[in-house]
Scaffold this motif. Structure first.
Motif, PDB file in Angstrom:
ATOM      1  N   ALA A   1       0.877  -1.167   0.000  1.00 32.95           N
ATOM      2  CA  ALA A   1       0.000   0.000   0.000  1.00 32.95           C
ATOM      3  C   ALA A   1       0.910   1.211   0.000  1.00 32.95           C
ATOM      4  O   ALA A   1       2.047   1.137   0.469  1.00 32.95           O
ATOM      5  CB  ALA A   1      -0.911   0.019   1.232  1.00 32.95           C
TER       6      ALA A   1
ATOM      7  N   GLU B   1       1.018   3.826   1.776  1.00 28.97           N
ATOM      8  CA  GLU B   1       1.483   4.230   3.101  1.00 28.97           C
ATOM      9  C   GLU B   1       2.601   3.303   3.592  1.00 28.97           C
ATOM     10  O   GLU B   1       3.540   3.749   4.242  1.00 28.97           O
ATOM     11  CB  GLU B   1       0.314   4.207   4.098  1.00 28.97           C
ATOM     12  N   GLU B   2       2.451   2.027   3.301  1.00 28.09           N
ATOM     13  CA  GLU B   2       3.425   1.048   3.764  1.00 28.09           C
ATOM     14  C   GLU B   2       4.714   1.156   2.949  1.00 28.09           C
ATOM     15  O   GLU B   2       5.820   0.950   3.465  1.00 28.09           O
ATOM     16  CB  GLU B   2       2.797  -0.350   3.631  1.00 28.09           C
TER      17      GLU B   2
ATOM     18  N   LEU C   1       5.913   3.920   1.883  1.00 21.51           N
ATOM     19  CA  LEU C   1       6.635   5.044   2.496  1.00 21.51           C
ATOM     20  C   LEU C   1       7.266   4.650   3.824  1.00 21.51           C
ATOM     21  O   LEU C   1       8.372   5.077   4.150  1.00 21.51           O
ATOM     22  CB  LEU C   1       5.669   6.207   2.736  1.00 21.51           C
ATOM     23  N   ALA C   2       6.542   3.840   4.589  1.00 16.80           N
ATOM     24  CA  ALA C   2       7.068   3.424   5.896  1.00 16.80           C
ATOM     25  C   ALA C   2       8.368   2.645   5.709  1.00 16.80           C
ATOM     26  O   ALA C   2       9.359   2.879   6.404  1.00 16.80           O
ATOM     27  CB  ALA C   2       6.033   2.575   6.640  1.00 16.80           C
TER      28      ALA C   2
ATOM     29  N   ASN D   1      11.198   4.890   4.635  1.00 20.42           N
ATOM     30  CA  ASN D   1      11.696   5.642   5.794  1.00 20.42           C
ATOM     31  C   ASN D   1      12.664   4.810   6.616  1.00 20.42           C
ATOM     32  O   ASN D   1      13.705   5.293   7.055  1.00 20.42           O
ATOM     33  CB  ASN D   1      10.518   6.006   6.706  1.00 20.42           C
TER      34      ASN D   1
ATOM     35  N   LEU E   1      15.883   4.447   4.843  1.00 20.25           N
ATOM     36  CA  LEU E   1      16.710   5.656   4.944  1.00 20.25           C
ATOM     37  C   LEU E   1      17.369   5.774   6.316  1.00 20.25           C
ATOM     38  O   LEU E   1      18.521   6.215   6.421  1.00 20.25           O
ATOM     39  CB  LEU E   1      15.855   6.897   4.664  1.00 20.25           C
TER      40      LEU E   1
ATOM     41  N   TYR F   1      11.552   2.517  16.815  1.00 19.04           N
ATOM     42  CA  TYR F   1      10.413   2.711  15.919  1.00 19.04           C
ATOM     43  C   TYR F   1      10.281   1.541  14.931  1.00 19.04           C
ATOM     44  O   TYR F   1       9.174   1.055  14.679  1.00 19.04           O
ATOM     45  CB  TYR F   1      10.537   4.035  15.155  1.00 19.04           C
TER      46      TYR F   1
ATOM     47  N   HIS G   1       7.069  -0.992  14.333  1.00 25.27           N
ATOM     48  CA  HIS G   1       6.478  -1.245  13.017  1.00 25.27           C
ATOM     49  C   HIS G   1       6.454  -2.739  12.695  1.00 25.27           C
ATOM     50  O   HIS G   1       5.412  -3.299  12.353  1.00 25.27           O
ATOM     51  CB  HIS G   1       7.276  -0.478  11.958  1.00 25.27           C
TER      52      HIS G   1
ATOM     53  N   MET H   1      -3.450  -4.310  -5.008  1.00 26.47           N
ATOM     54  CA  MET H   1      -4.229  -4.388  -3.755  1.00 26.47           C
ATOM     55  C   MET H   1      -5.592  -4.994  -3.987  1.00 26.47           C
ATOM     56  O   MET H   1      -6.144  -4.874  -5.073  1.00 26.47           O
ATOM     57  CB  MET H   1      -4.389  -2.984  -3.180  1.00 26.47           C
TER      58      MET H   1
ATOM     59  N   TRP I   1      -8.250  -0.256   2.999  1.00 26.50           N
ATOM     60  CA  TRP I   1      -8.256   0.143   4.402  1.00 26.50           C
ATOM     61  C   TRP I   1      -9.096   1.419   4.564  1.00 26.50           C
ATOM     62  O   TRP I   1      -9.183   2.222   3.640  1.00 26.50           O
ATOM     63  CB  TRP I   1      -6.826   0.473   4.834  1.00 26.50           C
TER      64      TRP I   1
ATOM     65  N   LEU J   1      -5.063   9.606   5.002  1.00 29.78           N
ATOM     66  CA  LEU J   1      -4.339   8.406   4.576  1.00 29.78           C
ATOM     67  C   LEU J   1      -5.173   7.167   4.888  1.00 29.78           C
ATOM     68  O   LEU J   1      -6.174   7.242   5.599  1.00 29.78           O
ATOM     69  CB  LEU J   1      -2.991   8.318   5.299  1.00 29.78           C
ATOM     70  N   HIS J   2      -4.743   6.039   4.341  1.00 21.75           N
ATOM     71  CA  HIS J   2      -5.418   4.769   4.600  1.00 21.75           C
ATOM     72  C   HIS J   2      -4.636   3.963   5.631  1.00 21.75           C
ATOM     73  O   HIS J   2      -3.412   3.945   5.602  1.00 21.75           O
ATOM     74  CB  HIS J   2      -5.530   3.945   3.314  1.00 21.75           C
TER      75      HIS J   2
ATOM     76  N   GLU K   1       1.143   5.541  12.884  1.00 20.68           N
ATOM     77  CA  GLU K   1       2.481   5.263  12.336  1.00 20.68           C
ATOM     78  C   GLU K   1       2.614   5.812  10.914  1.00 20.68           C
ATOM     79  O   GLU K   1       3.626   6.413  10.559  1.00 20.68           O
ATOM     80  CB  GLU K   1       2.760   3.755  12.346  1.00 20.68           C
ATOM     81  N   HIS K   2       1.577   5.587  10.117  1.00 21.21           N
ATOM     82  CA  HIS K   2       1.626   6.104   8.751  1.00 21.21           C
ATOM     83  C   HIS K   2       1.699   7.625   8.743  1.00 21.21           C
ATOM     84  O   HIS K   2       2.437   8.222   7.954  1.00 21.21           O
ATOM     85  CB  HIS K   2       0.408   5.632   7.960  1.00 21.21           C
TER      86      HIS K   2
ATOM     87  N   ARG L   1       2.942   9.515  10.966  1.00 12.86           N
ATOM     88  CA  ARG L   1       4.308   9.891  11.354  1.00 12.86           C
ATOM     89  C   ARG L   1       5.245   9.798  10.151  1.00 12.86           C
ATOM     90  O   ARG L   1       6.070  10.677   9.919  1.00 12.86           O
ATOM     91  CB  ARG L   1       4.758   8.958  12.491  1.00 12.86           C
ATOM     92  N   ASP L   2       5.086   8.734   9.380  1.00 10.32           N
ATOM     93  CA  ASP L   2       5.985   8.540   8.253  1.00 10.32           C
ATOM     94  C   ASP L   2       5.700   9.498   7.100  1.00 10.32           C
ATOM     95  O   ASP L   2       6.594   9.903   6.373  1.00 10.32           O
ATOM     96  CB  ASP L   2       5.887   7.095   7.731  1.00 10.32           C
ATOM     97  N   ILE L   3       4.424   9.835   6.917  1.00  7.13           N
ATOM     98  CA  ILE L   3       4.074  10.615   5.728  1.00  7.13           C
ATOM     99  C   ILE L   3       4.106  12.117   6.006  1.00  7.13           C
ATOM    100  O   ILE L   3       4.558  12.893   5.178  1.00  7.13           O
ATOM    101  CB  ILE L   3       2.676  10.188   5.222  1.00  7.13           C
TER     102      ILE L   3
ATOM    103  N   ARG M   1       8.003  13.765   8.337  1.00 10.94           N
ATOM    104  CA  ARG M   1       9.357  13.375   7.944  1.00 10.94           C
ATOM    105  C   ARG M   1      10.346  14.525   8.037  1.00 10.94           C
ATOM    106  O   ARG M   1      11.538  14.320   8.115  1.00 10.94           O
ATOM    107  CB  ARG M   1       9.357  12.895   6.489  1.00 10.94           C
TER     108      ARG M   1
END
Lengths: 254, 95
Positions: free
Chosen positions: A36, A38-39, A41-42, A45, A48, A138, A142, B1, B6, B27-28, B37-38, B40-42, B45
């Motif tokens: 997905a 979002e995932e 990007l996670a 991250n 990185l 973190y 996750h 997907m 989601w 976000l989803h 968590e998403h 935070r990541d999106i 950053r």
């Protein structure tokens, strides 16, 4: 400064730096292909974070070695046999459950190891650890969250997750097996006795495994060799891709 | 997907202590913990925040765009409600 001999410290920094670099590169292979957006990007991250750690560690390793090698020289101009990463992190991404299992097993170790390294007698390494430990906490959150979701998900995701764990389990013993280098590192107060991290790793993963309704694999034969440069078949392919641009255009900058 | 996406969450970020949380996007995620968590990541950053709220989008009750005139036009001719007649000291940044 530390009393560890430069050679031992250099070897130890390569082990830490290469482990972060190889895992970071593996995760970067997911970029654009995550399950997905979002995932995706996670994971990028986390990749990185790990590559950032590798840069600091390899730059420092180059200084300790004292032969003028930069972080790029160490990352891009060494062959697999000179890499000192754990075997666990070089394993291919596989499906998402494989990636999560690999990350889960490593993160539980990394949080403990890097927590210890914040108290390293080597000031430079302790400073890198102060940054790294927050990142690993973190990453652990996750990967353990996903392990529970997939383990305690559908019948299919449960079976896949269990198979991933079973397959990777053989690479976990190496994390807690020391040798001359790590004994010297421990004696001089630079790093912890890795054997003492094993019970803490167990304490960390066991409750998560049971919440994920997964069975802890039974230890049989444990693979070793990554820390000494004896790698499996997959690392060479990964490095060939990772290093191809640098080798085609040596010294190129943008 | 797969076809089952989601659920959508709205994300609010407080950029620093003393300011309110501000809507930054959506976000989803499968559940609120994953949404945090998403987020935070999106959305954080580049050190954008010190606190995050996530709210499932379905929990937001929104005003109807076609009610815009009824709801908002009447405020336009009441200029005395705007605090434009005060001198704001330079030190006050976030009024």
């Amino acid at each position: 400064m530390t009393a560890a001999s430069g050679g031992d410290l250099f070897e130890y920094l390569l082990r830490l730096g290469d482990t972060s670099l190889v895992l970071g590169h593996r995760l970067s292979e997911w970029c654009g292909q995550g399950p997905a957006l979002e995932e995706d990007l996670a994971l990028a991250n986390i990749a990185l974070d790990l590559i950032g750690q590798a840069r600091l560690l390899l730059e420092y390793a180059g200084k300790v070695e004292g032969q003028g090698r930069s972080e790029d020289d160490l990352a891009y101009l060494r062959d697999g046999r000179d890499y000192r990463n754990l075997l666990l992190v070089e394993q291919p991404n596989g499906h998402y459950g494989d990636t999560i299992a690999r990350q889960f097993l490593y993160d539980a170790f990394a949080v403990e190891l890097w927590g210890e390294l914040t108290r390293s007698g080597d000031v430079q390494l302790a400073a890198i650890a102060a940054k790294a430990v927050k990142e690993h906490e973190y990453h652990w959150r996750h990967s353990s969250g996903w392990l529970i979701r997939l383990g305690d998900g559908t019948e299919e995701s449960h079976a896949k997750m269990q198979a991933s764990l079973d397959r990777l389990w053989t690479y976990t013993g190496e994390m807690f097996a020391d040798d001359d280098v790590e004994q010297a590192i421990q004696r001089t107060g630079v790093g912890p006795d890795v054997a003492t991290l094993a019970p803490r790793w167990n304490t960390r993963i066991d409750p998560v495994l049971s919440e994920a309704t997964l069975t802890r694999p039974v230890a049989s034969w444990m693979q070793r060799g990554g820390k000494e440069g004896r790698h499996g078949e997959h690392l060479g392919h990964m490095l060939a891709e990772m290093q191809s641009v640098h080798r085609a255009h040596p010294g190129a900058k943008w | 997907m797969s076809g089952k996406d989601w659920p959508l969450f709205e994300v609010f970020v407080r950029s620093r202590a003393g300011l309110s949380h501000k809507h930054v996007g959506s976000l989803h995620a499968a559940d609120p913990a994953m949404a945090l968590e998403h987020a935070r990541d999106i959305y954080t950053r580049r050190s954008e925040g010190v606190s995050i709220w996530v709210v499932e989008s379905g929990a937001v009750t929104a005003s109807d765009p076609s009610d815009k005139e009824m709801l908002f036009d009447r405020a336009q001719d009441k200029t005395y409600r705007h605090p434009t007649f005060y001198n704001v000291p330079d030190e006050v940044e976030n009024l």
